[in-house]
Design an enzyme around this catalytic site. Structure first.
Site, PDB file in Angstrom:
ATOM      1  N   ASN A   1      31.465  61.190  -3.553  1.00 48.60           N
ATOM      2  CA  ASN A   1      30.839  60.393  -2.878  1.00 48.60           C
ATOM      3  C   ASN A   1      30.535  59.536  -3.534  1.00 48.60           C
ATOM      4  O   ASN A   1      29.106  59.371  -3.381  1.00 48.60           O
ATOM      5  CB  ASN A   1      29.467  61.495  -2.529  1.00 48.60           C
ATOM      6  CG  ASN A   1      28.780  61.014  -1.714  1.00 48.60           C
ATOM      7  OD1 ASN A   1      27.756  60.496  -1.730  1.00 48.60           O
ATOM      8  ND2 ASN A   1      29.380  60.614  -0.205  1.00 48.60           N
TER       9      ASN A   1
ATOM     10  N   GLY B   1      28.116  55.435 -16.581  1.00 47.25           N
ATOM     11  CA  GLY B   1      26.646  54.456 -15.399  1.00 47.25           C
ATOM     12  C   GLY B   1      25.678  55.025 -16.592  1.00 47.25           C
ATOM     13  O   GLY B   1      25.451  56.335 -16.937  1.00 47.25           O
TER      14      GLY B   1
ATOM     15  N   ARG C   1      22.280  61.274  -4.629  1.00 47.35           N
ATOM     16  CA  ARG C   1      22.036  62.649  -4.033  1.00 47.35           C
ATOM     17  C   ARG C   1      20.649  61.564  -2.870  1.00 47.35           C
ATOM     18  O   ARG C   1      20.025  62.133  -2.409  1.00 47.35           O
ATOM     19  CB  ARG C   1      20.672  62.413  -5.083  1.00 47.35           C
ATOM     20  CG  ARG C   1      21.897  63.710  -5.637  1.00 47.35           C
ATOM     21  CD  ARG C   1      20.644  64.841  -6.696  1.00 47.35           C
ATOM     22  NE  ARG C   1      22.025  65.948  -6.942  1.00 47.35           N
ATOM     23  CZ  ARG C   1      22.529  66.163  -7.868  1.00 47.35           C
ATOM     24  NH1 ARG C   1      22.715  65.319  -8.956  1.00 47.35           N
ATOM     25  NH2 ARG C   1      22.555  66.867  -8.743  1.00 47.35           N
TER      26      ARG C   1
ATOM     27  N   ALA D   1      28.722  52.333  -4.345  1.00 47.36           N
ATOM     28  CA  ALA D   1      29.214  50.511  -5.228  1.00 47.36           C
ATOM     29  C   ALA D   1      28.627  50.747  -7.143  1.00 47.36           C
ATOM     30  O   ALA D   1      29.575  50.616  -7.704  1.00 47.36           O
ATOM     31  CB  ALA D   1      27.845  49.337  -5.009  1.00 47.36           C
ATOM     32  N   GLY D   2      27.952  51.801  -7.452  1.00 47.08           N
ATOM     33  CA  GLY D   2      27.733  51.590  -8.673  1.00 47.08           C
ATOM     34  C   GLY D   2      29.136  53.035  -9.278  1.00 47.08           C
ATOM     35  O   GLY D   2      29.416  52.577 -10.287  1.00 47.08           O
ATOM     36  N   HIS D   3      29.309  53.162  -8.815  1.00 52.17           N
ATOM     37  CA  HIS D   3      30.608  54.036  -9.142  1.00 52.17           C
ATOM     38  C   HIS D   3      31.670  52.990  -8.847  1.00 52.17           C
ATOM     39  O   HIS D   3      32.920  52.444 -10.502  1.00 52.17           O
ATOM     40  CB  HIS D   3      31.424  54.888  -7.880  1.00 52.17           C
ATOM     41  CG  HIS D   3      30.229  56.440  -8.135  1.00 52.17           C
ATOM     42  ND1 HIS D   3      29.601  56.630  -6.987  1.00 52.17           N
ATOM     43  CD2 HIS D   3      30.038  57.496  -9.333  1.00 52.17           C
ATOM     44  CE1 HIS D   3      28.597  58.133  -7.408  1.00 52.17           C
ATOM     45  NE2 HIS D   3      29.204  58.299  -8.725  1.00 52.17           N
TER      46      HIS D   3
ATOM     47  N   GLN E   1      28.281  72.651 -14.186  1.00 51.31           N
ATOM     48  CA  GLN E   1      26.935  71.121 -14.520  1.00 51.31           C
ATOM     49  C   GLN E   1      25.650  71.548 -13.234  1.00 51.31           C
ATOM     50  O   GLN E   1      24.171  71.041 -13.564  1.00 51.31           O
ATOM     51  CB  GLN E   1      27.017  70.113 -14.279  1.00 51.31           C
ATOM     52  CG  GLN E   1      27.753  69.800 -13.067  1.00 51.31           C
ATOM     53  CD  GLN E   1      27.939  68.061 -14.033  1.00 51.31           C
ATOM     54  OE1 GLN E   1      28.994  67.351 -14.215  1.00 51.31           O
ATOM     55  NE2 GLN E   1      27.149  66.863 -13.324  1.00 51.31           N
TER      56      GLN E   1
HETATM   57  O1  PAF Z   1      27.894  61.352 -13.451  1.00 51.88           O
HETATM   58  C1  PAF Z   1      28.522  62.899 -12.987  1.00 51.88           C
HETATM   59  O2  PAF Z   1      28.992  61.900 -12.021  1.00 51.88           O
HETATM   60  C2  PAF Z   1      28.667  63.594 -13.514  1.00 51.88           C
HETATM   61  O3  PAF Z   1      27.921  63.975 -14.470  1.00 51.88           O
HETATM   62  C3  PAF Z   1      30.418  64.009 -14.463  1.00 51.88           C
HETATM   63  C4  PAF Z   1      29.531  62.915 -15.714  1.00 51.88           C
HETATM   64  C5  PAF Z   1      30.734  63.171 -13.766  1.00 51.88           C
HETATM   65  C6  PAF Z   1      30.777  65.151 -15.067  1.00 51.88           C
HETATM   66  O4  PAF Z   1      30.630  65.982 -14.138  1.00 51.88           O
END
Ligand code: PAF
Length: 287
Positions: free
Chosen positions: A32, A149, A189, A35-37, A61
């Site tokens: 998802n 990030g 989110r 721009a941050g990614h 997680q």
């Molecule tokens: O920051 C995230 O999106 C997640 O915690 C990561 C580092 C991809 C691990 O699932």
């Protein structure tokens, strides 16, 4: 851009790159992409010859009752954005590829202490899931450098600690948070917010800015944290924590510590938002 879904194919391609002495960067994500990614991918492209971005919504997680099922999965769109950014390889494994024997009883990587604080206190087991999946991705890709990030400040610190403790020869780089024009930190989110909540959401960052200015001006961190919790509640958030820590190790600061960071988590409707702001006590807050 190449898209791969299984580990043997990934290893074959990486072996070719390594044989050609190419430097490899890893950008782990849950997809998802915003721009941050893409800023992380761009930073990785500067640091390496080949960039591998992973998209995997890691069930380990997410706690019971959290948003694992609702978490947005937009792989086709993500692949388009990554290709346009110049990413070389997208690795998008299934749950079965990552956890072939199931999640229960899987070997875990747990960084003691800090994993149970801040976000770890309200999301027990969350960071164990993060460090476990990141350790697996590190083992699969064996990158020279991995880029994360700084919005997930505690996560970044824990990944650095894990890599140091387990002698993983990987440079871990943190990139500044990318924000919307009104200051809201970009996050997958944010999509959970209604229009009314979205309008209020930048108050989280503004509260951190006010806290940093107050502590810089001499207010005790504990008093500033209480004021910030109250301000968030007044703005219709359900604050989880607001905490001033040392940048170096996220320990509680002593009077002599100047390089500080304030971290916060707060619920707004369906979204649990996190943010942070680094500042120097005795200087003007920036960020
Ligand atoms: O920051 C995230 O999106 C997640 O915690 C990561 C580092 C991809 C691990 O699932």
């Amino acid at each position: 851009m190449l898209t791969l879904y299984d580990i043997p194919a990934l290893r074959t391609r990486l072996a070719d790159w390594r044989a050609a002495r190419l430097r490899i960067a890893l950008v782990p994500t849950m997809g998802n992409l915003h721009a941050g990614h893409i800023a992380l991918v761009e930073a990785a492209l500067v640091r390496a010859d080949r960039v591998v971005t992973t998209v995997f919504v890691n069930p380990l997680q997410f706690g019971a009752g959290e948003d694992l099922d609702a978490y947005p999965r937009t792989l086709a769109q993500d692949a388009e954005r990554l290709a346009a950014a110049g990413n070389h390889l997208l690795f998008a494994p299934s749950d079965a590829t990552m956890y072939p024997r199931g999640r229960d009883g899987h070997t875990v990587v747990d960084v003691p202490g800090l994993s149970a604080e801040l976000c770890g206190a309200s999301r027990p087991g969350h960071f164990r899931g993060v460090t476990t999946v990141v350790a697996k991705l590190f083992n699969m890709v064996q990158p020279d450098v991995a880029v994360f990030g700084q919005k997930d400040y505690q996560q970044l610190m824990l990944i650095r600690r894990m890599a140091a403790d387990l002698d993983m020869p990987i440079e871990i780089d943190g990139m500044p948070t990318v924000r919307e024009a009104d200051g809201l930190a970009m996050s997958s989110r944010n999509g959970y917010l209604t229009a009314a909540e979205r309008a209020r959401a930048p108050e989280l960052y503004r509260t951190l800015q006010r806290l940093a200015a107050a502590v810089t001006a001499g207010v005790e961190p504990a008093a500033a944290e209480r004021d910030a919790m109250r301000a968030l509640a007044d703005a219709s958030f359900t604050p989880d924590y607001v905490s001033v820590r040392r940048q170096a190790d996220l320990a509680l600061p002593g009077h002599a510590d100047r390089a500080l960071v304030v971290l916060a988590a707060a619920r707004l409707g369906r979204a649990r938002l996190i943010d942070n702001l680094e500042f120097e006590r005795g200087a003007t807050a920036t960020g």
